[in-house]
Design a protein around this motif. Sequence first.
Motif, mmCIF file in Angstrom:
data_model
loop_
_atom_site.group_PDB
_atom_site.id
_atom_site.type_symbol
_atom_site.label_atom_id
_atom_site.label_comp_id
_atom_site.label_asym_id
_atom_site.label_seq_id
_atom_site.Cartn_x
_atom_site.Cartn_y
_atom_site.Cartn_z
ATOM 1 N N ALA A 134 -0.465 7.769 -1.571
ATOM 2 C CA ALA A 134 -1.865 7.701 -2.004
ATOM 3 C C ALA A 134 -2.806 7.804 -0.814
ATOM 4 C CB ALA A 134 -2.109 6.399 -2.766
ATOM 5 N N SER B 159 -6.160 8.092 -6.823
ATOM 6 C CA SER B 159 -5.640 9.284 -6.155
ATOM 7 C C SER B 159 -6.186 10.558 -6.789
ATOM 8 C CB SER B 159 -4.103 9.293 -6.217
ATOM 9 O OG SER B 159 -3.560 8.317 -5.352
ATOM 10 N N GLU C 157 -5.761 10.614 -0.008
ATOM 11 C CA GLU C 157 -7.136 10.231 0.334
ATOM 12 C C GLU C 157 -7.592 10.889 1.637
ATOM 13 O OE1 GLU C 157 -9.705 6.188 1.399
ATOM 14 O OE2 GLU C 157 -7.720 6.019 0.485
ATOM 15 N N ASP D 107 0.835 -1.201 0.000
ATOM 16 C CA ASP D 107 0.000 0.000 0.000
ATOM 17 C C ASP D 107 0.871 1.252 0.000
ATOM 18 O OD1 ASP D 107 -2.207 -1.603 0.048
ATOM 19 O OD2 ASP D 107 -2.735 -1.224 2.135
ATOM 20 N N ARG E 209 -12.021 7.460 -4.089
ATOM 21 C CA ARG E 209 -12.571 6.112 -4.162
ATOM 22 C C ARG E 209 -13.891 6.071 -4.930
ATOM 23 N NH1 ARG E 209 -11.026 2.017 -0.294
ATOM 24 N NH2 ARG E 209 -9.188 2.673 0.888
ATOM 25 N N LYS F 135 -2.651 3.661 -5.668
ATOM 26 C CA LYS F 135 -3.167 3.195 -4.370
ATOM 27 C C LYS F 135 -2.278 2.084 -3.834
ATOM 28 C CE LYS F 135 -7.465 1.882 -2.080
ATOM 29 N NZ LYS F 135 -6.839 0.919 -1.170
#
Length: 266
Positions: free
Chosen positions: A155, A219, A159, A151, A223, A255
């Motif tokens: 990113a 990004s 978020e 992960d 989402r 992401k």
Amino acid sequence: MTHRPTAAEAVALYDAFARDYDRSFDTEPMRRVYERLAWERVAALLPPTPGRVVDVGCGTGRNAERLRALGHEVVGIEPSPEMRAVLSGKSALADGFILRPETMEDAPLPEAGADAVLAMGSLQYAADPRGALARFVRWARPGAPVCVLVDSSIALTFELLRLGRGEEALVRLDEGCGVFAHAGRRSGVHLFDAGRITALLREAGLARVEACGILVTASAQGREGCAAAIRADEEGVLALERRLQEVPALTDAGKHILAWGYRDPA
């Protein structure tokens, strides 16, 4: 408050997730697309003739099934009993598949016995990612690829900032850890940027190290926006993402970060 992962926490989370895990790739557009994109890259790294592949954190066997379809023998490492229970019902893994129930830190695999080592979304749950990577490299034959999907800390920062959670974004950056939750269970996860994960791969003894971003559009769109774009035109998003993967400056915007290298044959 630290969010560093523990094996017990991660196993409890995936025990709770197991029955819904495969279904989530059908119902959650972003999960489906990142899996497709990551597998395309991984498939291109695999040896052209069937060999032995170690699948670290093999879960319900999704990638193991793909590997078996290509003729590879697979050694899967999966410490979650409930994930193993789902995996055990898959007929494609009845032959040519060896399951190890230990954690990645404890699995007793031979040195230089694998033609590829994959850790797709599992390295971030290791208590010590540096030590885990060193084990992966020891398992690989000289010249064999080692590939990890992790992960992205950058990113996640985008978020959280988009959601107005600036203080949390700073904490996550400072700790280098985040949280994954499902069905009331939570586990810490290590977060990486491209510079950190590629440096760890080189430190572990890999050569020709590369990385790319997976789901860069998340990004940019968030989402909900990314999921909506996938539902509207999944093939179009996939085509765009493949082009964005080729831009090194965008790796951290993915992401997820896919990073790989090859055990030094010397």
